[in-house]
Design a protein around this motif. Structure first.
Motif, PDB file in Angstrom:
ATOM      1  N   TYR A   1     -29.196  15.417  50.795  1.00 23.37           N
ATOM      2  CA  TYR A   1     -29.364  16.182  49.551  1.00 23.37           C
ATOM      3  C   TYR A   1     -28.739  15.420  48.386  1.00 23.37           C
ATOM      4  CZ  TYR A   1     -30.975  19.934  52.499  1.00 23.37           C
ATOM      5  OH  TYR A   1     -31.713  20.664  53.385  1.00 23.37           O
ATOM      6  N   LEU A   2     -29.063  15.862  47.180  1.00 30.07           N
ATOM      7  CA  LEU A   2     -28.510  15.199  46.001  1.00 30.07           C
ATOM      8  C   LEU A   2     -26.981  15.120  46.066  1.00 30.07           C
ATOM      9  CD1 LEU A   2     -28.887  13.871  43.247  1.00 30.07           C
ATOM     10  CD2 LEU A   2     -28.926  16.151  42.219  1.00 30.07           C
ATOM     11  N   SER A   3     -26.347  16.197  46.566  1.00 37.03           N
ATOM     12  CA  SER A   3     -24.873  16.206  46.629  1.00 37.03           C
ATOM     13  C   SER A   3     -24.333  15.065  47.497  1.00 37.03           C
ATOM     14  CB  SER A   3     -24.367  17.553  47.146  1.00 37.03           C
ATOM     15  OG  SER A   3     -24.925  17.819  48.413  1.00 37.03           O
ATOM     16  N   ASP A   4     -25.131  14.606  48.464  1.00 37.18           N
ATOM     17  CA  ASP A   4     -24.683  13.520  49.364  1.00 37.18           C
ATOM     18  C   ASP A   4     -24.678  12.154  48.689  1.00 37.18           C
ATOM     19  OD1 ASP A   4     -24.493  15.240  51.647  1.00 37.18           O
ATOM     20  OD2 ASP A   4     -26.682  15.165  51.827  1.00 37.18           O
TER      21      ASP A   4
ATOM     22  N   PHE B   1     -25.539   7.935  41.026  1.00 37.26           N
ATOM     23  CA  PHE B   1     -26.402   8.032  39.835  1.00 37.26           C
ATOM     24  C   PHE B   1     -25.643   7.671  38.564  1.00 37.26           C
ATOM     25  CE2 PHE B   1     -28.906  10.430  42.863  1.00 37.26           C
ATOM     26  CZ  PHE B   1     -30.197  10.005  42.558  1.00 37.26           C
ATOM     27  N   LEU B   2     -26.383   7.072  37.629  1.00 38.19           N
ATOM     28  CA  LEU B   2     -25.769   6.584  36.385  1.00 38.19           C
ATOM     29  C   LEU B   2     -25.321   7.730  35.482  1.00 38.19           C
ATOM     30  CD1 LEU B   2     -28.229   3.687  35.413  1.00 38.19           C
ATOM     31  CD2 LEU B   2     -25.888   3.474  36.293  1.00 38.19           C
ATOM     32  N   ASP B   3     -26.179   8.753  35.357  1.00 44.64           N
ATOM     33  CA  ASP B   3     -25.914   9.818  34.391  1.00 44.64           C
ATOM     34  C   ASP B   3     -25.143  10.968  35.057  1.00 44.64           C
ATOM     35  OD1 ASP B   3     -25.995  11.845  32.489  1.00 44.64           O
ATOM     36  OD2 ASP B   3     -27.995  11.268  31.771  1.00 44.64           O
ATOM     37  N   LYS B   4     -23.828  10.893  34.987  1.00 40.01           N
ATOM     38  CA  LYS B   4     -22.956  11.861  35.681  1.00 40.01           C
ATOM     39  C   LYS B   4     -23.155  13.286  35.156  1.00 40.01           C
ATOM     40  CE  LYS B   4     -21.209   8.318  37.758  1.00 40.01           C
ATOM     41  NZ  LYS B   4     -21.894   7.941  39.013  1.00 40.01           N
ATOM     42  N   GLU B   5     -23.412  13.410  33.847  1.00 42.65           N
ATOM     43  CA  GLU B   5     -23.608  14.734  33.241  1.00 42.65           C
ATOM     44  C   GLU B   5     -24.884  15.385  33.759  1.00 42.65           C
ATOM     45  OE1 GLU B   5     -21.412  16.428  31.387  1.00 42.65           O
ATOM     46  OE2 GLU B   5     -20.136  14.698  31.876  1.00 42.65           O
ATOM     47  N   LYS B   6     -25.941  14.570  33.861  1.00 42.50           N
ATOM     48  CA  LYS B   6     -27.236  15.072  34.368  1.00 42.50           C
ATOM     49  C   LYS B   6     -27.096  15.529  35.821  1.00 42.50           C
ATOM     50  CE  LYS B   6     -30.584  15.017  31.333  1.00 42.50           C
ATOM     51  NZ  LYS B   6     -30.745  13.819  30.518  1.00 42.50           N
ATOM     52  N   VAL B   7     -26.354  14.752  36.611  1.00 45.13           N
ATOM     53  CA  VAL B   7     -26.144  15.117  38.020  1.00 45.13           C
ATOM     54  C   VAL B   7     -25.477  16.488  38.083  1.00 45.13           C
ATOM     55  CG1 VAL B   7     -24.915  14.555  40.154  1.00 45.13           C
ATOM     56  CG2 VAL B   7     -25.993  12.744  38.869  1.00 45.13           C
ATOM     57  N   LYS B   8     -24.449  16.653  37.278  1.00 47.07           N
ATOM     58  CA  LYS B   8     -23.708  17.920  37.258  1.00 47.07           C
ATOM     59  C   LYS B   8     -24.629  19.068  36.868  1.00 47.07           C
ATOM     60  CE  LYS B   8     -19.289  16.835  35.617  1.00 47.07           C
ATOM     61  NZ  LYS B   8     -18.413  16.914  34.451  1.00 47.07           N
ATOM     62  N   ALA B   9     -25.447  18.816  35.850  1.00 43.33           N
ATOM     63  CA  ALA B   9     -26.347  19.862  35.349  1.00 43.33           C
ATOM     64  C   ALA B   9     -27.353  20.272  36.425  1.00 43.33           C
ATOM     65  CB  ALA B   9     -27.067  19.378  34.098  1.00 43.33           C
ATOM     66  N   VAL B  10     -27.911  19.285  37.135  1.00 47.23           N
ATOM     67  CA  VAL B  10     -28.877  19.600  38.204  1.00 47.23           C
ATOM     68  C   VAL B  10     -28.187  20.376  39.316  1.00 47.23           C
ATOM     69  CG1 VAL B  10     -30.432  18.645  39.963  1.00 47.23           C
ATOM     70  CG2 VAL B  10     -30.323  17.579  37.698  1.00 47.23           C
ATOM     71  N   LEU B  11     -27.019  19.888  39.749  1.00 49.51           N
ATOM     72  CA  LEU B  11     -26.322  20.516  40.879  1.00 49.51           C
ATOM     73  C   LEU B  11     -25.824  21.923  40.548  1.00 49.51           C
ATOM     74  CD1 LEU B  11     -24.330  17.519  42.420  1.00 49.51           C
ATOM     75  CD2 LEU B  11     -26.313  18.697  43.390  1.00 49.51           C
ATOM     76  N   ALA B  12     -25.634  22.210  39.269  1.00 51.67           N
ATOM     77  CA  ALA B  12     -25.221  23.562  38.869  1.00 51.67           C
ATOM     78  C   ALA B  12     -26.331  24.572  39.163  1.00 51.67           C
ATOM     79  CB  ALA B  12     -24.861  23.577  37.386  1.00 51.67           C
TER      80      ALA B  12
END
Ligand code: PA5
Ligand code: NI
Length: 190
Positions: free
Chosen positions: A26-29, A34-45
C-alpha cells in the motif's frame, strides 16, 4: 528428495498467477520514497491506495531453483510522481533477473551498487528486460492501466530492501505536461 515438475497459470489480462502466494503493498508501505511529502500526507489522510501486488509461485528458496512471480502495479500518482515498487538489490549480488512485460507501460530504473551508473528501460507488452547482477531495480507504472510483468530470478537471491530505504534511486519518473520524464532524484543519498 526429488522435486516434482509443476505448472502455474498466468492470466495476461489480470496478472493473476495460480496457484500462487500474494503479497500486497500500500502507499503507506512506500510513502517515504515519494518526493512530495505534503501530497503523500494529503492522500493518506483520505485513503491508503493499493499500489502493487506480487504473486509468487511456490518454489523452495534453495540454490538451483528459479523463483518466479507476477507483479501488478496499479495506475496512479502522488502529485506528478508515478506509482512504483519499493525496489531492491539482491542479497546475492551476483544474481541476475528477467522481467517480461505482459500488459501496460512502464519504466525499469536500475542502478549500479554505488549509484554512479543508472539506466532506465522502457517496459511494454513483449519487452524482456535483463537486470544484470549487482544492479538495484525498481519498476514504475507510467500508464493509465495496470502494469503487469512476469519475473524470473534465482530462488536463493534474497531481497535487500534496507539499502534502498537509505539511499533511494538516483532517478525519478514524473509526468510533466502529459509527458513521461526521467529526472535526477534530489533526495538520492549515495
Ligand atoms: O524479484 C523482483 O525483482 C520482483 O519480483 C519484485 O520483487 C517485485 O516486482 C516487487 O518489487 P519489490 O520487491 O521491490 O517490492
Ligand atoms: Ni529482484
Amino acid at each position: 528428495k526429488l522435486f516434482r515438475p509443476f505448472n502455474v497459470v498466468v492470466d495476461f489480462e489480470t496478472g493473476n498467477l495460480t496457484p500462487g502466494k500474494k503479497i500486497t503493498r500500500y502507499l503507506s508501505d512506500i510513502q517515504h520514497f515519494f518526493l512530495d511529502k505534503e501530497k503523500v500526507k494529503a492522500v493518506l489522510a483520505k485513503e491508503n491506495p493499493l499500489v502493487y501486488e506480487v504473486i509468487y509461485a511456490e518454489v523452495p528458496e534453495e540454490p538451483g531453483h528459479l523463483a518466479h512471480c507476477t507483479t501488478i502495479i496499479y495506475p496512479g500518482k502522488v502529485g506528478n510522481e508515478f506509482f512504483f515498487t519499493k525496489g531492491h538489490l539482491h542479497e546475492k549480488l551476483e544474481t541476475a533477473e528477467i522481467y517480461f512485460t505482459l500488459k501496460g507501460q512502464g519504466r525499469l530504473i536500475m542502478a549500479s551498487p554505488d549509484g554512479e551508473e543508472c539506466e532506465v528501460l522502457e517496459m511494454f507488452p513483449g519487452s524482456a528486460s535483463y537486470i544484470p547482477p549487482s544492479w538495484s531495480h525498481r519498476s514504475v507504472n507510467v500508464g493509465g492501466e495496470p502494469l503487469i510483468f512476469y519475473c524470473i530470478f534465482f530462488a536463493d537471491a534474497g531481497h535487500d530492501y534496507a539499502t534502498i530505504d537509505k539511499t533511494g534511486f538516483p532517478k525519478v519518473v514524473l509526468e510533466r505536461n502529459g509527458e513521461v520524464v526521467v529526472e535526477n532524484n534530489p533526495n538520492w543519498k549515495k
